[in-house]
Design an enzyme around this catalytic site. Structure first.
Site, short mmCIF file in Angstrom:
data_model
loop_
_atom_site.label_atom_id
_atom_site.label_comp_id
_atom_site.label_asym_id
_atom_site.label_seq_id
_atom_site.Cartn_x
_atom_site.Cartn_y
_atom_site.Cartn_z
N GLU A 26 1.01 -1.00 0.04
CA GLU A 26 0.12 0.13 0.07
C GLU A 26 0.89 1.10 0.05
O GLU A 26 1.87 1.15 0.98
CB GLU A 26 -0.79 0.11 1.33
CG GLU A 26 -2.02 0.67 1.24
CD GLU A 26 -2.91 0.46 2.44
OE1 GLU A 26 -2.91 -0.46 3.20
OE2 GLU A 26 -3.48 1.63 3.01
N ARG A 56 5.25 -12.67 9.81
CA ARG A 56 6.03 -11.57 9.68
C ARG A 56 7.31 -11.58 10.33
O ARG A 56 7.54 -12.23 11.20
CB ARG A 56 5.05 -10.31 9.76
CG ARG A 56 4.43 -9.96 11.19
CD ARG A 56 3.34 -8.92 11.31
NE ARG A 56 4.19 -7.69 10.86
CZ ARG A 56 3.47 -6.87 9.97
NH1 ARG A 56 2.48 -6.99 9.47
NH2 ARG A 56 4.41 -5.78 9.96
N LYS A 82 4.47 0.98 9.89
CA LYS A 82 4.55 2.13 9.13
C LYS A 82 4.04 3.63 9.90
O LYS A 82 4.70 4.40 9.88
CB LYS A 82 3.85 1.98 7.71
CG LYS A 82 4.63 1.56 6.70
CD LYS A 82 3.98 1.45 5.40
CE LYS A 82 3.25 0.18 5.22
NZ LYS A 82 2.91 0.08 3.61
P1 ATP Z 1 0.98 -1.25 7.88
O1 ATP Z 1 2.09 -1.09 8.78
O2 ATP Z 1 0.68 0.03 7.10
O3 ATP Z 1 -0.22 -2.14 8.17
P2 ATP Z 1 1.72 -3.08 6.06
O4 ATP Z 1 3.46 -3.16 6.78
O5 ATP Z 1 1.15 -4.43 6.18
O6 ATP Z 1 1.41 -2.01 6.12
P3 ATP Z 1 1.80 -3.27 3.20
O7 ATP Z 1 2.15 -2.35 2.26
O8 ATP Z 1 0.44 -3.79 3.13
O9 ATP Z 1 2.29 -2.93 4.60
O10 ATP Z 1 2.59 -4.40 3.06
C1 ATP Z 1 3.08 -5.03 1.66
C2 ATP Z 1 3.49 -6.60 1.94
O11 ATP Z 1 4.50 -6.70 2.95
C3 ATP Z 1 2.19 -7.27 2.35
O12 ATP Z 1 2.05 -8.57 1.64
C4 ATP Z 1 2.56 -7.52 4.11
O13 ATP Z 1 2.11 -8.77 4.16
C5 ATP Z 1 4.04 -7.68 3.58
N1 ATP Z 1 4.75 -7.32 5.14
C6 ATP Z 1 4.57 -6.20 5.77
N2 ATP Z 1 5.09 -6.20 7.01
C7 ATP Z 1 5.88 -7.20 6.91
C8 ATP Z 1 6.90 -8.04 7.79
N3 ATP Z 1 7.13 -7.39 9.19
N4 ATP Z 1 7.43 -9.16 7.62
C9 ATP Z 1 7.07 -9.83 6.28
N5 ATP Z 1 6.33 -9.24 5.44
C10 ATP Z 1 5.62 -8.01 5.72
MG MG Z 2 -1.05 -3.98 5.17
#
Ligand code: ATP
Ligand code: MG
Length: 562
Positions: free
Chosen positions: A36, A262, A272
């Site tokens: 996103e 994650r 974020k």
């Molecule tokens: P927010 O912190 O705003 O909830 P997010 O970190 O989930 O957002 P996205 O842009 O939705 O951010 O993430 C893009 C992709 O990265 C998604 O498939 C998410 O599952 C993956 N992702 C995000 N954070 C992690 C993490 N800490 N470890 C592994 N994958 C991640």
């Molecule tokens: Mg997300």
């Protein structure tokens, strides 16, 4: 693309994919990385990138980059730009053009209409507060909205008027008609569309209704015929809704969602929202501050794509959440730089040393290898002169045997040069040491320290007259607690390490570094790894960021405190 580990990773996802290829369920693997665009990417995203792009590479498939841009008020072109740069810097390239969920808005809208016509969606006019009450709790079922049984005609009419901008935000929403008693709250008639009068970075003012993420994501995967839709564990509870969406509209393909744990790192926050707070409150200089766990921050700090990829591979793909020691990431950087970074000499806190028996105008061009093991990295010349700088920490008037550096009246070897003896200390009026007078032994050039002279140690140095001034920024971890955001009654901001940045404005580096390009990394001998800052460094003012020390000093601190 290859990595240093050589062997292809094997994990539960590679097994599933291999089985799907073997059984003929899929003939080609298509994955996607779906950020996103509401912030910069961080180390957790790096994990997801390595996984999605890595799986596509491993199985000769394709990986899409798709921005899941359903929240225009939080998104921006700046983030879209940085995300693309970060992925490419890590060494990956998406298949075809960059994709946007927003370019599917028309199709998603048509599918919403399809659902309404099939009696699977309705316009609900509860206030947000009422909707919350009707929704029930984890232990109590929800109640049907009084608008749940609206006729198809009425729903079609209201939905088209929502789209036409006839209603205020929050007045009506479109909901899926699923099950208000479901133990899974996500299935209690989730919202599919809401009214938002905000301009969208891609679609401008074309729409005033925007689809929800949970509706957009599965259907975008389906449009792109993604075979393996990989996301993090928190989406496990959303999978029934993911499946519901693709089962109830006329999609061209039925992707399957798989969840993995994650990446969490200690001493690090990877939300974020929290990273944005650090930027907004100016705790750091920006999303790409070298202390940030963002990809662009790590890049600016001097981390290499290879080290980040090796780290992501080495931690594997888990199905249960856990926390990885940030020391593992730091070790991956250290391993890479130890192998690949040329050596150089930099004096961070200079102290003048005058060699009284060295001719005043003489300059000797000494040579030094750029790497102790890798001859291929070549060598460089080091001008040796009567006046040199050593580090203030490398001299003491008196010291015991453990101090293997320069002591008054004793000898030390200057790295790649001669043995010198400290004869006299010059102090200013306040008693600070400003200069040391030494004599050198012309017969010791290039000889091993263990040449029978009982020289205690080797220290680094630069010529006082030929070295180049530099600013050195010493970075340390941003948080001084291992789990800064894990406390209920204490905000993560209260664990900021007040000493995460120290600027040394008067450092000196050897002249061969004068023309070092931004983002080049060196090992300053005995000091650690340093990178030329990609934004602030110029030929007139060299600026180095400390990437990481030679050893893990935190491990020592932690072991000592137990
Ligand atoms: P927010 O912190 O705003 O909830 P997010 O970190 O989930 O957002 P996205 O842009 O939705 O951010 O993430 C893009 C992709 O990265 C998604 O498939 C998410 O599952 C993956 N992702 C995000 N954070 C992690 C993490 N800490 N470890 C592994 N994958 C991640
Ligand atoms: Mg997300």
């Amino acid at each position: 693309m290859s990595n240093d580990l050589g062997a292809k990773p094997s994990n539960f996802l590679t097994k599933i994919i291999q089985a799907d290829l073997d059984s003929g369920k899929h003939s080609e693997v298509i994955t996607r990385f779906p950020p996103e665009p509401n912030g910069f990417l961080h180390v957790g995203h790096a994990k997801s990138i390595c996984l999605n792009f890595g799986l596509a590479e491993q199985f000769q498939g394709r990986c899409h980059l798709r921005f899941d841009d359903t929240n225009p008020e939080k998104e921006s072109p700046e983030y879209i730009q940085s995300i693309q740069e970060d992925i490419q810097w890590l060494g990956f390239q998406w298949d075809g053009e960059v994709r946007y969920a927003s370019s599917y808005f028309k199709q998603l809208h048509d599918w919403a209409v399809e659902l309404i016509k099939a009696g699977q969606a309705y316009v609900c006019s509860l206030t947000p507060e009422e909707a919350r009450q009707y929704r029930g709790t984890l232990t109590e079922p929800g109640k049907a909205s009084p608008y749940r049984e609206r006729s198809v005609e009425e729903n079609l009419d209201l939905f088209s008027r929502m789209k036409a901008g006839e209603f205020k935000e929050g007045e009506h929403v479109l909901r899926a008609k699923i099950d208000m008693a479901s133990p899974n709250m996500n299935m209690r008639d989730p919202i599919l569309y809401r009214v938002r009068f905000v301009e969208h970075h891609q679609t401008g003012n074309e729409w005033c209704i925007y689809p929800m993420y949970d509706f957009t994501h599965p259907l975008s995967d389906a449009i792109e015929e993604i075979t393996h839709s990989i996301c993090t564990l928190e989406f496990e509870d959303h999978r029934p809704l993911y499946d519901w969406a693709i089962d109830h509209v006329s999609v061209p393909a039925k992707p399957h969602q798989y969840e993995f744990a994650r990446l969490n790192l200690n001493y690090t926050v990877t939300s974020k929202r929290k990273l944005k707070q650090l930027v907004d409150e100016k705790i750091v200089t920006g999303w790409d501050d070298p202390r940030m766990p963002t990809i662009s921050g790590m890049r600016r700090r001097g981390f290499t794509p290879n080290s980040i990829r090796n780290f992501c591979d080495s931690i594997g793909v888990a199905k249960a959440n856990s926390t990885v020691d940030v020391g593992m990431l730091e070790a991956a950087i250290r391993d890479d730089l130890n192998e690949n970074a040329p050596r150089a000499m930099g004096v961070l806190r200079p102290l003048k040393l005058t060699i009284t028996n060295y001719p005043e105008s003489q300059v000797e061009e000494l040579t030094a290898p750029n790497h102790p093991q890798r001859e291929a990295l070549g060598q460089r010349t080091l001008p040796f002169t009567r006046e040199i700088f050593i580090d203030q920490e490398d001299f003491r008037e008196e010291a015991n045997k453990k101090f293997k550096r320069l002591v008054l009246g004793k000898e030390v070897r200057l790295r790649n040069a001669y043995v010198v003896r400290a004869d006299e200390v010059i102090k200013d009026e306040a008693g600070h040491i400003v200069e040391i007078k030494c004599t050198y032994d012309a017969d010791t050039l290039g000889k091993d320290p263990a040449d029978g002279r009982k020289v205690k140690g080797v220290i680094h140095w630069v010529s006082a007259t030929h070295s180049v001034p530099a600013e050195v920024r010493l970075y340390d971890r941003l948080f001084n607690d291992a789990t800064p955001d894990a406390y209920k009654d204490e905000d993560f901001m209260s664990f900021i390490n007040p000493h995460s940045l120290e600027v040394l404005a008067d450092a000196r580096v050897e002249p061969s570094l004068k023309t070092a390009a931004p983002e080049t990394t060196f090992q300053f001998e005995r000091e650690g790894y340093f990178v030329v800052d990609r934004y602030d460094s110029t030929e007139d003012k060299l600026i180095f960021n400390k990437t990481i020390g030679l050893r893990d000093t935190w491990a020592k601190v932690e072991a000592g405190s137990q």
